[in-house]
Structure formats: C-alpha cells, structure tokens
Design a protein around this motif. Structure first.
Motif: not given
Length: 449
Positions: A90-110, A308-315
């Motif tokens: 949240i503090r970094s601002g890295k979770g403020n945008s939309y993500g792809p329907a399948a999920g962001i790549l770092p989350a899928r890799q994790a 709907p896409d999963a929240t980008t913040i938690v991803q």
C-alpha cells in the motif's frame, strides 16, 4: 457489539416507501429468478432461518457456531509479517492499478513456487490463475465445464457452494458418499456406478470440509486411477491444507496429475486467517497438456475475462506472504484448534444424543451424529437446530445443509470459552428433550448424563 457481531447476518427485509405497492403493472422490469434454485441450496439460507429463531427474551448472548470465520476472534489473528506485507505494498503504490484477468505475474509465480514445494510434476506461472478467493475459482471452473447434459460428481457431505454453482451453471449434480465408518473415505465404487458418458469431473475436498479428515497417499492415488478410468478430471479443493492438527500428513492431489489431470483450488483465507482479503488461486496440474487440447485452459481464461479481478494490493503481497510460509506460521492457530477439538469431544461424551464418530484432524468444524431415537418432539436435524436456536440462542448447522441428514456441525474455530458455554447449553437442551425412560430418568438423577 462484540467481535462476534460480524458473524451475525442481517435480515434481508428493508423498509421501503411506495405510493401503491399493489400497482406494478405499469413497470416493465421484474426481478430475475435465475439464481433462485441455486441460492436455495446455499448454507446462508439455513443460517438466516436459524438466526431468525433467536430472541432477546432468552436472556443469553447469541452463540453463532453454524458457520466459521476465526479471524473475528483475537486469538486467531494472522501473522504480523503477513499484515506488513500488505502494508508495504500500500505504501509503495505498487498495488493501485488494475491487473490482468489471470493475475499479475509475480503473484502467479509466487503461487507456482509455493505449490511446487510438494509436487513432483512442477507447475509454471502460466498454469496458475489468481481468483477472488477460492469461491471464484469454484465458479470459474464449473462454468468452464458447463455444456448441455454434462454432469459433475460432488461429495456428500460437502461445502454447499459447489452444488449452488453447479446448479447455476446448468450442470447436473450427482452425489457420491463419504463413508464415516471408513474415516470419511470416498466411495470409489459408488463413483464408478453413477458416472456415465456425460460425466466431466469429480470434486474432492482435502483436507475435508466439513468432515475434518486428511486423505492418505494411497487413497488419493486410487481417486486419480478412478478418474483416469472414467475419462474425467479431478477438481481438488485444498484451501485447508495449512489447517491440519492431526497426525496424517497432507498430500496434494496434483502429485497424481500424471495419472489424471487435476485442477487445484486454494487460497490464503483459511491457513493465514484472512478470508476478507479474498485471494485464491486455480492451478492446472497437467503434465500431459490435456487441459489445453480439450479447450479447458482457454475456457477458464475467457470466464476470467468477464469476472472481477482479485485485488492487486494483496496479489502484489503474495510473494512475501507465500515465500515466508512455514509450519511455525500456522502452529499457534492449529494448536488452538486441536485444543478445541479435544474440549468438544470430551464434553460430547456426556451428551447422550450426539456422537462424534471421527475426531477431526483438520479444518475448523466437527461433525456429530444425531441419535434421534433418544429424543422426543425432535423430528430431524433441522428441527433440532431450530429449537436449539429458539430455546438457547445457540446456532449450530444441521447436516442437511451439507447434504448429510440428521447430523450436526459445530464450528470449533472460535474461542474456547464460547465452546464451553455452547456445550453447556447443548447439554441442557438435550436433557430437556431426552425421552423419559426408566433408564434416562435414573441416569439423569445420578448425574451420568
């Protein structure tokens, strides 16, 4: 209100003002009944009915033990490391945008890295789809399987959302039994008998909700062999894989994907005690590429494209959350659950009309069988639960909500004092409704029951 209030669901009714409630002919819209049949089999409908039976006149606080959310109790709070991972995003601002329907790549890799810890046949990030909790995974997979005349095999008892979404998607539901006399193993001969050329999949839940058992390696291998014989996939719900407090080790169904293709559903809601964060995943365990050749991969992607896409913040926090997951992270929660199981099983010995056939070793529930012949003026498990709510302000889930008539499910993912209070009320209720035989009257007077 206390911290239990999040579990008390509000009534559907709302106050409205209309000029003429009977004159609707001038309006061209009507509420759709598309979800009517599907919603009728959800657990929420029964829980609402039970809450409606409770009353302030009973002079006892309401104890909501029909459904579970341990996160509302301070003793089950998630790790500070997990919370900090989200705060940092949240503090970094890295979770403020939309993500792809399948999920962001770092989350899928994790997620791929996390599940690969226990897999021989490793999965890749492209085999992972991030979903809005495990429930959206259920919805997307079942919708992807839907076609005319198709049927799906669901366990009995089971988590009701599977049946609701199958009905909504137009899939015929066929139910196979879990066998209490065999520690809730799957009735594999029964599966073979009910399957036909229109059967597309079977669902298993391991660790099992609501039975609390953990399937063995040998039994899961037989499941895969049965699926291969029938030409169907296995959908495995493993959301409770980090909620195990018994001796049986967890074995992922994906370990048998070389025998039959497996779709694994999981998430952080149960293990990490954060159901409100709504992050889950769907993993395709398929080393032979069967899902791609049959169009399943494409169908899942297309269904995600319109949901709907999963929240980008938690991803964005998933690499940190999953990367640091270890047994110590879950030890406190599982220790409390084990103590609660021991408490309930010990108290049930003194309640004559309820029997626990199998002490749970996972999950957050305990199933007890209702011995109706010992009770008077109780027709079945629903009647038992309704009268218990009305007389004691104690809400337990009747087994019929899970497809298992004349059983009762007790939520153990609460504070121990709540269970103490609940079991005292339950004991008093059962004694009041116990049939008045010579033996029961003598046993009551001697304090044996």
């Amino acid at each position: 209100m206390n911290h239990n209030s999040n579990l008390v669901l509000p009534a559907y009714q709302t106050e409205t003002q209309t000029q003429n409630e009977t004159d609707i002919s001038v309006w061209r819209f009507r509420g759709s009944d598309t979800a009517a049949k599907a919603s009728s089999v959800t657990m929420k409908v029964i829980v609402y009915k039970l809450f409606d039976e409770c009353s302030l006149d009973v002079k006892k606080p309401l104890l909501p033990l029909a459904h579970g959310d341990p996160s509302v109790y301070p003793c089950y709070r998630t790790s500070i490391l997990v919370e900090n991972a989200v705060v940092d995003v949240i503090r970094s601002g890295k979770g403020n945008s939309y993500g792809p329907a399948a999920g962001i790549l770092p989350a899928r890799q994790a997620v791929a890295d996390y599940v690969n810890r226990d897999l021989t046949n490793k999965v890749k990030p492209n085999d992972v789809f991030i979903t809005v909790g495990c429930n959206q995974g259920i919805e997307v997979v079942l919708q992807s399987l839907a076609r005319p005349r198709a049927n799906i095999l669901l366990p009995r008892p089971s988590y009701p959302h599977y049946e609701a979404r199958a009905v909504y998607s137009g899939l015929e539901v066929r139910k196979f039994d879990l066998l209490p006399e065999k520690e809730w193993e799957i009735d594999l001969p029964g599966i073979e008998a009910m399957a036909d050329e229109n059967t597309v999949a079977m669902v298993i839940i391991n660790p099992n909700n609501p039975c609390g058992n953990v399937y063995s390696y040998d039994h899961l291998k037989k499941v895969a062999e049965t699926a291969k014989k029938l030409g169907i996939m296995v959908i495995t719900d493993e959301v409770y894989c980090q909620t195990i407090f018994g001796d049986n080790p967890f074995v992922p169904m994906g370990e048998f994907s070389s025998i039959a293709p497996v779709i694994t559903l999981g998430g952080i809601s149960k293990g990490w005690i954060v159901p409100g964060w709504r992050i889950g995943w769907t993993v395709l365990n398929d080393p032979k590429g069967i899902f791609k050749s049959t169009g399943m991969v494409q169908s899942i992607q297309q269904n995600l494209d319109i949901t709907p896409d999963a929240t980008t913040i938690v991803q964005a926090a998933l690499p940190e959350i999953l990367g640091k997951a270890n047994k110590e992270m879950f030890a406190k929660k599982n220790s409390i659950l084990k103590q609660n199981v021991e408490l309930v099983c010990d108290r049930l010995k003194n309640i004559p009309c309820l029997v626990c056939n199998k002490k749970p070793e996972s999950c957050t529930y305990l199933l007890t069988k209702l011995k109706l012949p010992l009770l008077e003026d109780i027709e079945d498990d629903m009647d038992f639960s309704m009268k218990l709510a009305k007389e004691e302000n104690l809400v337990l889930l009747p087994g019929v909500a899970l497809g298992l008539k004349n059983w009762i499910r007790i939520t153990i993912g609460v504070e121990a004092q709540m269970l103490e209070d609940a079991l005292e009320r339950l004991n008093g209720f059962c004694k009041r409704h116990l049939k008045k035989t010579e033996y029961s009257v003598q046993a009551l007077s001697n304090g044996k029951i």
